[in-house]
Enzyme design. Structure first.
Site, short mmCIF file in Angstrom:
data_model
loop_
_atom_site.label_atom_id
_atom_site.label_comp_id
_atom_site.label_asym_id
_atom_site.label_seq_id
_atom_site.Cartn_x
_atom_site.Cartn_y
_atom_site.Cartn_z
CD GLU A 206 -121.41 -46.57 108.09
OE1 GLU A 206 -121.94 -46.53 107.73
OE2 GLU A 206 -120.67 -46.00 109.52
CG ASP A 207 -122.78 -47.16 102.75
OD1 ASP A 207 -123.28 -47.77 103.82
OD2 ASP A 207 -122.73 -45.56 103.42
CB CYS B 126 -126.34 -47.95 107.99
SG CYS B 126 -127.83 -46.24 107.98
CG ASP C 66 -123.41 -50.46 107.28
OD1 ASP C 66 -122.88 -50.58 106.20
OD2 ASP C 66 -123.30 -49.37 107.70
#
Length: 636
Positions: free
Chosen positions: A44-45, A83, A245
């Protein structure tokens, strides 16, 4: 320990004997693979703060190793810099802005019932599909209905012998929320480079160092998952994707249409027996743009499944892989409690951004975002007057167009949109973005909750005449006083979205729209659309007609508003009219105690600013509510 819990290295070694025995038994009963397994390891990120991408501070041996024997995608982009809209596009193969309100951060887009998500299509073809465990799809799809297994226990091991699998494992180790406390490690704050658009503060240095250390931790978790795959005897039958993502979470990244917000990392390993499905030799770097709208078509291409018409992306692997694409497109609409609207396109060398709400600054306070020390330090320096013009630009209003040469200006601080030498590139990218928005039927001009939202509904040109709206939106956003008659005339249009953009153009003109007072007052009092009334009221506030206009905004901020989305639009308007909004304190206190997260945040912010108690470190965000959402896997 559940199967969905990341194993420590020590535990992994301790279990290797049992895993090997289980793998041997599985191999003895499994039929030869006729189709590849596919493993997605999603983090993530993440921007590419990775050794294989050239980051000299990074310690990411697992990702580097996959790149060395697989493919590294140099210019890979999420289609939204946050996201939930990004995940909608990945799941469905449909741009989120084609299916409003999926283009808004945390909304419920209505996916047409005839459309099938990629796990449904793979399952129909015989694949065993699992998701462990985050969903956050920004639409009305039921995760449990589309996966064979969904949740923290989901694993490829639940399939029957010989069945091909597609398994997703999601790691939140590098998620934005992990920056709110420092993470110690091999990278120290004094080692990092601070980009030119940021001030050099202890908090910002801390965040950059923590980000590198979290990347290293995440890389180790990937190693454990790959070891599990090997122990099960599946490594040579499984194509492995690792990607993030959306872009990163350091200041001016997540939620913003710059490289930092949209550029991701992605490496793909294809075992020898499946390398005929690759576009280049192992160890190659792919420099042409790829975006996440291409992921679902790529899965279907690898599995030999037909691509449905609604999936407009192009496969970059498999028997049906397409020619390299020229562009990748991105978008921004509402981000948490803040309303905005930008579109962007890049060819990997140049980035063009179009801001349809240039009267709003980049740096609109967002309660969750401002939990990061970096944002607090940045705004504190702005308020203290210690920033240079490049650093302070974030807190100013935006230009209509931005153009950056990423090779010469990787920090994206020199806007070349007005540079004569860059005019041919500006024209090229402007045309490409226009064509794309028309081709995908971009819903972004519809304020959230207005009639016409939706994949099917927005194709009714009586409700949403896109070409006409795009033309008027461009006039509005350019802010040219010569267009005042056209904007005033637009307030009488039969279609609400056209009236909305006419009013928005008059708001952007500010004092130059003084001659439009009577038309704006009429729109504020009697337009059938609450969105039009909100914009007209804010425009009148800026023209000095505050009492009646503020009363109109207050009425649309409270419980009598038709929806929380309308309330949020009205509260946003109140945030930008200064002390004239003082009469709104009672309604701000009301929504600050309510259940809707974004109204609660904006109400708290408005109270703090109107009472003079606000500081960049003010505790605006409801952290306990967020942690509950995290536990439910709903926070991105």
């Amino acid at each position: 320990m559940t199967r969905g819990t990341t194993l420590s290295r020590r535990a992994m070694l301790g279990n290797m004997g049992a895993l090997a025995a289980a793998a041997a038994a599985a191999r003895a009963t499994a039929a030869p693979a006729a189709r590849p397994n596919i493993l997605w390891i999603v983090s993530e990120d993440n921007n590419p703060y990775v050794g294989a991408y050239g980051d000299k501070l990074a310690h990411t041996p697992t990702i580097d190793g996959l790149a060395a024997k697989g493919l590294l995608y140099r210019h890979v982009y999420s289609n939204a810099p946050v996201c939930a809209p990004s995940r909608f596009g990945i799941l469905t193969g449909v741009y989120p802005e084609s299916c409003a309100p999926a283009n808004q951060m945390r909304a419920v887009g209505k996916l047409p019932k005839a459309f099938r998500t990629y796990p449904e299509l793979l399952r129909a073809a015989g694949y065993f599909c699992t998701n462990n465990s985050k969903t956050d799809y920004n639409c009305d799809v039921d995760p449990k209905a589309i996966w064979d297994e969904q949740g923290g226990e989901s694993h490829w091991r639940g399939r029957r012998a010989g069945q091909p699998f597609m398994a997703v494992f999601n790691y939140e180790t590098t998620h934005e929320s992990r920056l709110f406390q420092p993470t110690a490690g091999r990278v120290k704050p004094e080692m990092v480079r601070i980009p030119a658009y940021l001030p050099d503060t202890p908090g910002i240095r801390r965040d950059y160092a923590s980000y590198h250390n979290l990347m290293e931790k995440m890389d180790g978790q990937l190693a454990e998952r790959l070891a599990e795959l090997a122990a099960d005897g599946l490594a040579e039958d499984t194509i492995v994707f690792h990607y993030s993502d959306n872009g990163g979470v350091l200041p001016r990244s997540k939620r913003y249409c710059y490289e930092e917000g949209l550029r991701c990392e992605m490496v793909v390993y294809v075992p020898p027996k499946w390398q005929h499905l690759m576009p280049a030799r192992p160890g190659s770097e792919i420099a042409t743009p790829v975006s996440f709208i291409d992921l679902a078509p790529t899965l279907l291409s690898l599995a030999g499944i037909a691509q449905p018409a609604q999936m407009v992306g192009k496969p970059f692997l498999g028997a049906r892989r397409a020619k390299p694409q020229r562009y990748a497109f991105g978008m921004r609409n509402r981000m948490d409690e803040r309303v905005d609207f930008s579109r962007t396109v890049t060819d990997g060398r140049w980035r063009y951004i179009r801001n349809y709400m240039p009267h709003r600054p980049w740096g609109q306070h967002q309660a969750f975002e401002w939990l990061a020390k970096g944002y607090q330090d940045w705004e504190a320096a702005h308020r203290a007057g210690t920033l240079n013009p490049v650093q302070d630009r974030f807190f100013q209003t935006k230009p209509y167009e931005e153009l950056y040469d990423l090779a010469a200006d990787p920090d994206e601080i020199r806007n070349l949109a007005g540079d004569a030498a860059a005019a041919p590139m500006l024209a090229t990218l402007r045309k490409a973005l226009d064509a794309h928005m028309l081709a995908i039927n971009d819903n972004g001009f519809l304020p959230e909750g207005m009639a016409g939202e939706g994949y099917v509904e927005s194709r009714d040109r009586r409700v949403y005449p896109l070409a006409d709206v795009m033309a008027l939106g461009a006039v509005a956003a350019r802010g040219d006083a010569a267009d005042l008659p056209r904007l005033v005339a637009g307030l009488s249009h039969a279609t609400s979205v056209m009236r909305y953009w006419a009013a928005t153009g008059l708001l952007i003109l500010g004092a130059k729209a003084a001659a439009a007072r009577p038309a704006l007052a009429q729109a504020m009092q009697s337009d059938t659309s609450p969105h039009v009334r909100i914009v007209a009221a804010e425009a009148l506030c800026r023209l000095g007609d505050a009492p009646d206009a503020v009363a109109a905004l207050i009425a649309l901020s409270g419980d009598q508003a038709p929806s929380w989305q309308v309330q949020l639009h009205a509260l946003n308007a109140l945030c930008f009219i200064g002390d004239a909004a003082q009469p709104a304190l009672p309604v701000a206190r009301q929504v600050a105690q309510g259940d809707q997260e974004y109204l609660r945040s904006l109400g708290r912010y408005l109270i703090a600013t109107l009472t003079g108690s606000y500081t960049p470190a003010s505790p605006i965000f409801d952290y306990e509510h967020m942690m509950e959402q995290v536990r439910k896997g709903k926070f991105g």
